[in-house]
Write a protein that holds these residues in place. Sequence first.
Motif, PDB file in Angstrom:
ATOM      1  N   ASN A   1      -9.134   0.121  -6.710  1.00 11.30           N
ATOM      2  CA  ASN A   1      -8.496   0.855  -5.621  1.00 11.30           C
ATOM      3  C   ASN A   1      -9.355   0.767  -4.360  1.00 11.30           C
ATOM      4  O   ASN A   1     -10.584   0.884  -4.413  1.00 11.30           O
TER       5      ASN A   1
ATOM      6  N   ARG B   1       5.460   3.724   1.740  1.00 12.65           N
ATOM      7  CA  ARG B   1       4.956   2.378   1.475  1.00 12.65           C
ATOM      8  C   ARG B   1       4.690   1.638   2.777  1.00 12.65           C
ATOM      9  O   ARG B   1       5.449   1.753   3.747  1.00 12.65           O
TER      10      ARG B   1
ATOM     11  N   ARG C   1      -9.189   1.771   0.112  1.00 16.06           N
ATOM     12  CA  ARG C   1      -8.493   2.521   1.158  1.00 16.06           C
ATOM     13  C   ARG C   1      -8.693   1.849   2.506  1.00 16.06           C
ATOM     14  O   ARG C   1      -9.772   1.328   2.799  1.00 16.06           O
TER      15      ARG C   1
ATOM     16  N   ALA D   1      -0.078  -4.249   3.605  1.00 13.65           N
ATOM     17  CA  ALA D   1      -1.457  -4.394   4.066  1.00 13.65           C
ATOM     18  C   ALA D   1      -1.919  -5.826   3.841  1.00 13.65           C
ATOM     19  O   ALA D   1      -1.593  -6.450   2.828  1.00 13.65           O
TER      20      ALA D   1
ATOM     21  N   GLY E   1       0.807  -1.214   0.000  1.00 14.66           N
ATOM     22  CA  GLY E   1       0.000   0.000   0.000  1.00 14.66           C
ATOM     23  C   GLY E   1       0.840   1.264   0.000  1.00 14.66           C
ATOM     24  O   GLY E   1       2.045   1.249   0.266  1.00 14.66           O
ATOM     25  N   ARG E   2       0.163   2.368  -0.282  1.00 11.32           N
ATOM     26  CA  ARG E   2       0.805   3.671  -0.313  1.00 11.32           C
ATOM     27  C   ARG E   2       0.080   4.600   0.649  1.00 11.32           C
ATOM     28  O   ARG E   2      -1.142   4.690   0.644  1.00 11.32           O
TER      29      ARG E   2
ATOM     30  N   ILE F   1      -4.235   4.181   3.905  1.00  8.96           N
ATOM     31  CA  ILE F   1      -3.388   3.374   3.032  1.00  8.96           C
ATOM     32  C   ILE F   1      -4.199   3.012   1.800  1.00  8.96           C
ATOM     33  O   ILE F   1      -5.289   2.447   1.906  1.00  8.96           O
ATOM     34  N   GLU F   2      -3.664   3.341   0.645  1.00  6.98           N
ATOM     35  CA  GLU F   2      -4.328   3.006  -0.618  1.00  6.98           C
ATOM     36  C   GLU F   2      -3.703   1.742  -1.189  1.00  6.98           C
ATOM     37  O   GLU F   2      -2.482   1.656  -1.335  1.00  6.98           O
ATOM     38  N   ILE F   3      -4.537   0.749  -1.498  1.00  3.10           N
ATOM     39  CA  ILE F   3      -4.058  -0.509  -2.064  1.00  3.10           C
ATOM     40  C   ILE F   3      -4.817  -0.790  -3.353  1.00  3.10           C
ATOM     41  O   ILE F   3      -5.895  -0.224  -3.598  1.00  3.10           O
ATOM     42  N   LYS F   4      -4.255  -1.652  -4.172  1.00  2.00           N
ATOM     43  CA  LYS F   4      -4.893  -2.105  -5.401  1.00  2.00           C
ATOM     44  C   LYS F   4      -5.235  -3.584  -5.237  1.00  2.00           C
ATOM     45  O   LYS F   4      -4.362  -4.390  -4.921  1.00  2.00           O
TER      46      LYS F   4
END
Length: 422
Positions: A323, A341, A325, A344, A75-76, A278-281
């Motif tokens: 996406n 970074r 969060r 997650a 995650g970012r 935290i943003e994850i894909k």
Amino acid sequence: MIRDTSAQDQTLSVAGTPAPWKRWLWPGLAALVVLLAIGFAARAWLGASRSFDSARVRVAEVTRGDLVRDIAADGRVIAANSPILYAISAGTVDLKVVAGDVVKKGQELAVIDSPELRSKLAQEQSTLAGLEAEASRATLDATLARAKARKETDQASIERQAAERDLQRYQRGFDGGAVPQIDLAKANDSLKKADIQLANAQTDARLQGQGADLDARNKHLLAERQKAVVAEVQRQVDALTLRAPFDGQVGQVQATQHTNVIANAPILGVVDLSRFEIEIKVPESFARDLAIGIPAQLTSGNGQPFPGEISAVSPEVVAGEVNARIRFSDKQPQGLRQSQRMQARVVLDTRRNVLKIERGPFVEQGNGQAYVMSGSTAVRRPVKLGVSSLGEVEILSGLQPGDRVVVSGSDLFGDAEQVSIN
């Protein structure tokens, strides 16, 4: 022809020399074993329509255990609240801060000089002043109209009283024989005339008062409308001064000092340092299982875990991914920075004591079929699969613990019922 005695000869075994059949016993057994091995190999080869190198496939064993459906992603770190401030009007920008400055709520960040907007404000304020004056004049006119109508009504009332007294006097004179009947009738007519004048005066007073009030009300409504226009322009003028919406830090500054910017041009961003997410894909196949509030675990660079939960899931699929969060449900690590970074892990489900196998391309390519190893031969067999995680898949039927299944490379087999793997 003379006959010899060869027909009477007998071969005598010499002591210590083996019999001929014993001499060929072990070589014969060895040959038999070789023939059997060749037969079995030929049978396997004949039973398989094609042969493949074992290096081109991957085989996994069916086991029983717990299947954890989870999502692990890199995650970012992003700010949960990071608005960008825009220019409400065209003008010259005067920056008061630079990128990275820590700011407090309400602090000036930039000022945009817009002569056009300030001139518009002055014009609207002047118009408002004129309308307010007209409204005040209309109120005064309404007061004067009511006063005049009241004066006329009072005058009509007095005249009516005078006519009534004349009628009483004429009535007494007529009763005493001193006044002729014609004079009494005239006095009676004068009273009726006075009654009519009084009623008309009262009606006129009521109508004039209503008209004056209506005109004054319209003037006041125009003034209130103009006051709203002035308030909106004043808000725009006030918005020329960009202020920090909260305590935070200045992010990217997109405008250059003392340059002209167009309306709605981005000026700078403000980052809320107290709230990070935290943003994850997530792969599209797992996105339908995500929901707001699902628990997650976040791991910082030093390996310390932090509890979290899903806060948002995008409804849009981009390049096969969605996406999502994750927000910190308890406390967030100290010293987090934008775009840092973090690892997650989102646990979707846990299945206890189920048959499972390593996940591979056969899940998508098998169409309900799997190649199960029988010695060096892979035989196609129908199987029923259940839920899957990133690394494993549940087996509902068709396989048993200990079965070895080709999980990768089975696309090379085509539609063959069985193949040989060397």
